[in-house]
Scaffold this motif. Structure first.
Motif, PDB file in Angstrom:
ATOM      1  N   ALA A 142     -18.672 119.111  31.965  1.00  0.00           N
ATOM      2  CA  ALA A 142     -17.436 118.802  31.254  1.00  0.00           C
ATOM      3  C   ALA A 142     -17.430 119.374  29.847  1.00  0.00           C
ATOM      4  CB  ALA A 142     -17.235 117.292  31.218  1.00  0.00           C
ATOM      5  N   SER A 143     -18.583 119.581  29.272  1.00  0.00           N
ATOM      6  CA  SER A 143     -18.668 120.062  27.891  1.00  0.00           C
ATOM      7  C   SER A 143     -18.594 121.584  27.784  1.00  0.00           C
ATOM      8  CB  SER A 143     -19.965 119.576  27.251  1.00  0.00           C
ATOM      9  OG  SER A 143     -21.088 120.042  27.988  1.00  0.00           O
ATOM     10  N   SER A 144     -18.529 122.284  28.928  1.00  0.00           N
ATOM     11  CA  SER A 144     -18.522 123.741  28.903  1.00  0.00           C
ATOM     12  C   SER A 144     -17.279 124.268  29.593  1.00  0.00           C
ATOM     13  CB  SER A 144     -19.771 124.308  29.576  1.00  0.00           C
ATOM     14  OG  SER A 144     -19.768 123.998  30.959  1.00  0.00           O
ATOM     15  N   CYS A 145     -16.963 125.528  29.346  1.00  0.00           N
ATOM     16  CA  CYS A 145     -15.812 126.173  29.975  1.00  0.00           C
ATOM     17  C   CYS A 145     -16.276 127.498  30.558  1.00  0.00           C
ATOM     18  CB  CYS A 145     -14.701 126.389  28.953  1.00  0.00           C
ATOM     19  SG  CYS A 145     -13.169 127.049  29.673  1.00  0.00           S
ATOM     20  N   PRO A 146     -16.051 127.732  31.858  1.00  0.00           N
ATOM     21  CA  PRO A 146     -16.466 129.001  32.462  1.00  0.00           C
ATOM     22  C   PRO A 146     -15.760 130.181  31.806  1.00  0.00           C
ATOM     23  CG  PRO A 146     -15.930 127.368  34.147  1.00  0.00           C
ATOM     24  CD  PRO A 146     -15.476 126.803  32.842  1.00  0.00           C
ATOM     25  N   ALA A 147     -16.318 131.364  32.013  1.00  0.00           N
ATOM     26  CA  ALA A 147     -15.751 132.565  31.415  1.00  0.00           C
ATOM     27  C   ALA A 147     -14.321 132.809  31.873  1.00  0.00           C
ATOM     28  CB  ALA A 147     -16.629 133.775  31.757  1.00  0.00           C
ATOM     29  N   SER A 148     -13.984 132.319  33.072  1.00  0.00           N
ATOM     30  CA  SER A 148     -12.621 132.505  33.581  1.00  0.00           C
ATOM     31  C   SER A 148     -11.602 131.686  32.808  1.00  0.00           C
ATOM     32  CB  SER A 148     -12.569 132.122  35.060  1.00  0.00           C
ATOM     33  OG  SER A 148     -12.838 130.731  35.213  1.00  0.00           O
ATOM     34  N   GLY A 149     -12.064 130.650  32.116  1.00  0.00           N
ATOM     35  CA  GLY A 149     -11.141 129.747  31.432  1.00  0.00           C
ATOM     36  C   GLY A 149     -10.582 128.672  32.334  1.00  0.00           C
ATOM     37  N   LEU A 150     -11.072 128.593  33.577  1.00  0.00           N
ATOM     38  CA  LEU A 150     -10.603 127.601  34.542  1.00  0.00           C
ATOM     39  C   LEU A 150     -11.789 126.814  35.087  1.00  0.00           C
ATOM     40  CD1 LEU A 150      -8.058 129.769  36.560  1.00  0.00           C
ATOM     41  CD2 LEU A 150      -7.518 128.039  34.836  1.00  0.00           C
ATOM     42  N   ARG A 151     -11.626 125.506  35.134  1.00  0.00           N
ATOM     43  CA  ARG A 151     -12.691 124.655  35.661  1.00  0.00           C
ATOM     44  C   ARG A 151     -12.137 123.886  36.855  1.00  0.00           C
ATOM     45  NH1 ARG A 151     -15.142 122.448  31.174  1.00  0.00           N
ATOM     46  NH2 ARG A 151     -13.307 121.141  30.827  1.00  0.00           N
ATOM     47  N   HIS A 182      -9.238 119.241  41.332  1.00  0.00           N
ATOM     48  CA  HIS A 182      -8.662 119.211  39.992  1.00  0.00           C
ATOM     49  C   HIS A 182      -8.940 120.551  39.304  1.00  0.00           C
ATOM     50  CE1 HIS A 182      -8.189 114.812  40.416  1.00  0.00           C
ATOM     51  NE2 HIS A 182      -9.339 114.904  41.063  1.00  0.00           N
ATOM     52  N   LEU A 183      -7.872 121.246  38.952  1.00  0.00           N
ATOM     53  CA  LEU A 183      -7.987 122.527  38.282  1.00  0.00           C
ATOM     54  C   LEU A 183      -7.569 122.351  36.824  1.00  0.00           C
ATOM     55  CD1 LEU A 183      -8.579 125.566  38.622  1.00  0.00           C
ATOM     56  CD2 LEU A 183      -6.145 125.892  39.060  1.00  0.00           C
ATOM     57  N   GLU A 184      -8.479 122.637  35.920  1.00  0.00           N
ATOM     58  CA  GLU A 184      -8.238 122.437  34.488  1.00  0.00           C
ATOM     59  C   GLU A 184      -8.273 123.777  33.763  1.00  0.00           C
ATOM     60  OE1 GLU A 184     -10.359 120.357  30.584  1.00  0.00           O
ATOM     61  OE2 GLU A 184     -11.191 120.088  32.597  1.00  0.00           O
ATOM     62  N   SER A 189      -8.046 129.761  26.666  1.00  0.00           N
ATOM     63  CA  SER A 189      -7.153 129.960  25.528  1.00  0.00           C
ATOM     64  C   SER A 189      -5.870 130.696  25.902  1.00  0.00           C
ATOM     65  CB  SER A 189      -7.887 130.750  24.433  1.00  0.00           C
ATOM     66  OG  SER A 189      -8.368 131.995  24.937  1.00  0.00           O
ATOM     67  N   ARG A 190      -5.627 130.871  27.210  1.00  0.00           N
ATOM     68  CA  ARG A 190      -4.413 131.570  27.629  1.00  0.00           C
ATOM     69  C   ARG A 190      -3.728 130.788  28.732  1.00  0.00           C
ATOM     70  NH1 ARG A 190      -5.662 135.963  32.224  1.00  0.00           N
ATOM     71  NH2 ARG A 190      -3.523 135.333  32.631  1.00  0.00           N
ATOM     72  N   THR A 191      -2.461 131.146  29.006  1.00  0.00           N
ATOM     73  CA  THR A 191      -1.675 130.480  30.035  1.00  0.00           C
ATOM     74  C   THR A 191      -1.865 131.182  31.374  1.00  0.00           C
ATOM     75  OG1 THR A 191      -0.020 129.810  28.411  1.00  0.00           O
ATOM     76  CG2 THR A 191       0.658 129.821  30.721  1.00  0.00           C
ATOM     77  N   TYR A 192      -1.993 130.368  32.451  1.00  0.00           N
ATOM     78  CA  TYR A 192      -2.111 130.893  33.799  1.00  0.00           C
ATOM     79  C   TYR A 192      -0.927 130.437  34.635  1.00  0.00           C
ATOM     80  CZ  TYR A 192      -7.020 132.141  32.950  1.00  0.00           C
ATOM     81  OH  TYR A 192      -8.162 132.710  32.469  1.00  0.00           O
ATOM     82  N   SER A 193      -0.533 131.252  35.594  1.00  0.00           N
ATOM     83  CA  SER A 193       0.464 130.859  36.582  1.00  0.00           C
ATOM     84  C   SER A 193      -0.259 130.485  37.870  1.00  0.00           C
ATOM     85  CB  SER A 193       1.449 132.004  36.844  1.00  0.00           C
ATOM     86  OG  SER A 193       2.194 132.300  35.685  1.00  0.00           O
ATOM     87  N   LEU A 194       0.141 129.373  38.453  1.00  0.00           N
ATOM     88  CA  LEU A 194      -0.531 128.870  39.655  1.00  0.00           C
ATOM     89  C   LEU A 194       0.511 128.661  40.744  1.00  0.00           C
ATOM     90  CD1 LEU A 194      -3.144 127.762  40.969  1.00  0.00           C
ATOM     91  CD2 LEU A 194      -2.487 125.507  40.116  1.00  0.00           C
ATOM     92  N   GLU A 195       0.273 129.233  41.918  1.00  0.00           N
ATOM     93  CA  GLU A 195       1.177 129.023  43.041  1.00  0.00           C
ATOM     94  C   GLU A 195       0.393 129.172  44.332  1.00  0.00           C
ATOM     95  OE1 GLU A 195       4.150 132.002  43.474  1.00  0.00           O
ATOM     96  OE2 GLU A 195       2.885 133.597  42.677  1.00  0.00           O
TER      97      GLU A 195
END
Length: 214
Positions: A148-157, A175-177, A181-187
């Protein structure tokens, strides 16, 4: 202690093994015995004299001893283990559960860890005889959820919850978090694969999209 056949009698929990996890035994915490003083009471029986020296911090938040356990990975790739221990009282009743994660155990490797726990209500002390292995879960390390304290290089956990069951159904929430630092589109729908306990694909399973087919 010695049994009638001369075998050494030890703590019941030591040696317990489940799915590659083995309780080794109880050892003194580093530095715990530095200030130990012979203030314990002696017990006298015919031909036997036993003196018990008190250890500092017994029953305290940071007790004098820790329980050690080994995790062995027999697989061909690194695995991350999540282990649930049950802590028992002197009568063998479960007092509480403790969950520990051992990350990235290499293929064919064994690592040793300590179960750091503060003791029991009422001044009890943690030892290997009061520890049981309730459950062991393992996943390939590259598929394990990021801490929980880290963020993968993809920016998605991506994480999965503990699941639930009702009316004959089994439900697990994904759960996708966005921790980047950028916005993603999810569909669309995630691509899922069902694996058995040995992480092999389960045949004959249809994965549906949406709930209409249930």
């Amino acid at each position: 202690a010695a049994d009638d056949d001369g075998a050494s009698g030890g703590t019941n929990g030591a040696g317990e093994e489940r799915d590659g996890v083995r309780v080794v035994g109880t050892v003194e915490r580093d530095g715990a015995g530095v200030n130990a003083s012979p203030s314990g009471r002696a017990s006298q029986r015919p031909g036997v004299s036993v003196t018990a020296d008190s250890l500092p911090g017994a029953g305290g938040a940071a007790g004098p001893c820790v329980v050690q356990y080994d995790v062995t990975n027999p697989g061909a790739e690194p695995f991350t283990y999540t282990i649930t221990f049950s802590l028992m009282d002197e009568q063998g009743r479960a007092m509480s559960n403790v969950e520990e994660t051992v990350a990235s155990v290499g293929a064919g490797k064994t690592v040793r860890r300590t179960l750091e726990h503060g003791g029991y209500p009422g001044g009890g002390v943690l030892d290997a005889g009061r520890v049981r292995i309730l459950d062991v879960e393992r996943v390939p390390s590259d598929e394990a959820p990021a801490p929980a304290s880290s963020c993968p290089a993809s920016g998605l956990r991506l994480t999965a919850d503990q699941g639930d069951a009702a009316m004959g159904l089994r439900v697990v929430g994904l759960h996708l978090e966005n921790c980047g630092s950028r916005t993603y589109s999810l569909e669309g729908y995630p691509v899922l694969q069902l694996l058995d306990a040995e992480h092999q694909p389960v045949d004959g399973i249809e994965i549906l999209r949406g709930t209409d087919g249930i």
